[in-house]
Design a protein around this motif. Structure first.
Motif, PDB file in Angstrom:
ATOM      1  N   ARG A   1       0.872  -1.176   0.000  1.00  0.00           N
ATOM      2  CA  ARG A   1       0.000   0.000   0.000  1.00  0.00           C
ATOM      3  C   ARG A   1       0.911   1.228   0.000  1.00  0.00           C
TER       4      ARG A   1
ATOM      5  N   HIS B   1      -3.534   9.942  -2.422  1.00  0.00           N
ATOM      6  CA  HIS B   1      -4.050   8.773  -3.129  1.00  0.00           C
ATOM      7  C   HIS B   1      -3.375   7.555  -2.494  1.00  0.00           C
TER       8      HIS B   1
ATOM      9  N   VAL C   1      -3.037   3.586  -2.677  1.00  0.00           N
ATOM     10  CA  VAL C   1      -3.343   2.481  -3.586  1.00  0.00           C
ATOM     11  C   VAL C   1      -2.505   1.252  -3.231  1.00  0.00           C
ATOM     12  N   ASP C   2      -3.052   0.095  -3.572  1.00  0.00           N
ATOM     13  CA  ASP C   2      -2.314  -1.154  -3.442  1.00  0.00           C
ATOM     14  C   ASP C   2      -1.622  -1.414  -4.772  1.00  0.00           C
ATOM     15  N   VAL C   3      -0.307  -1.589  -4.708  1.00  0.00           N
ATOM     16  CA  VAL C   3       0.491  -1.805  -5.915  1.00  0.00           C
ATOM     17  C   VAL C   3       1.069  -3.218  -5.860  1.00  0.00           C
TER      18      VAL C   3
ATOM     19  N   GLY D   1       2.701   1.863 -10.490  1.00  0.00           N
ATOM     20  CA  GLY D   1       1.551   1.927  -9.592  1.00  0.00           C
ATOM     21  C   GLY D   1       0.790   3.224  -9.754  1.00  0.00           C
TER      22      GLY D   1
ATOM     23  N   ARG E   1       0.890   5.228 -12.500  1.00  0.00           N
ATOM     24  CA  ARG E   1       0.343   5.231 -13.863  1.00  0.00           C
ATOM     25  C   ARG E   1      -0.908   4.367 -13.963  1.00  0.00           C
ATOM     26  N   ASP E   2      -0.848   3.179 -13.428  1.00  0.00           N
ATOM     27  CA  ASP E   2      -1.960   2.235 -13.544  1.00  0.00           C
ATOM     28  C   ASP E   2      -3.189   2.670 -12.752  1.00  0.00           C
ATOM     29  N   ASN E   3      -3.000   3.562 -11.789  1.00  0.00           N
ATOM     30  CA  ASN E   3      -4.105   4.031 -10.966  1.00  0.00           C
ATOM     31  C   ASN E   3      -4.498   5.474 -11.280  1.00  0.00           C
TER      32      ASN E   3
ATOM     33  N   ILE F   1      -2.915   8.316 -11.156  1.00  0.00           N
ATOM     34  CA  ILE F   1      -2.521   9.333 -10.180  1.00  0.00           C
ATOM     35  C   ILE F   1      -1.803  10.472 -10.897  1.00  0.00           C
TER      36      ILE F   1
END
Length: 107
Positions: A3, A14, A16-18, A27, A29-31, A33
């Motif tokens: 996380r 933000h 996020v779980d990466v 992480g 880019r994929d979310n 942010i």
């Protein structure tokens, strides 16, 4: 999985779980942010994934390699201690809880 908390320059957080094996840049880019542009796609050929790592994490990260040090010279307001390129930080369980803050802009 780790996380990771990404903090925009304006203070927006933000969390996020990466997945393990990705980079901190991937992480973001994929979310979706904002604040990490990653123009070179993670090849350590630009400085547009520059962040300031929370001071509590500096000694817990792998040391900067020469290529990363060179690219940080092109970053916006790099900090000699806190600045890192997120494309060079590979996610592992040990990074669970990592906090990074984006600079005002990327160059």
């Amino acid at each position: 999985m780790a996380r990771i908390t990404y903090i925009e320059h304006n203070g927006t957080k933000h969390v996020v779980d990466v997945p393990t094996g990705l980079t901190v840049m991937e992480g973001a880019r994929d979310n979706g942010i904002p604040g990490i542009e990653a123009d070179c796609g993670g090849a350590c050929a630009c400085s547009t994934c520059h962040v300031y790592v929370d001071a509590a994490w500096i000694d817990r990260l792998p040391p900067k390699e020469e290529m990363e040090e060179d690219m940080l010279d092109f970053a916006y307001e790099p900090d000699p201690v806190l600045s890192r390129l997120t494309c060079q930080l590979r996610v592992s369980d040990e990074l669970d809880g990592l906090v990074v803050t984006m600079p005002e802009k990327q160059l």
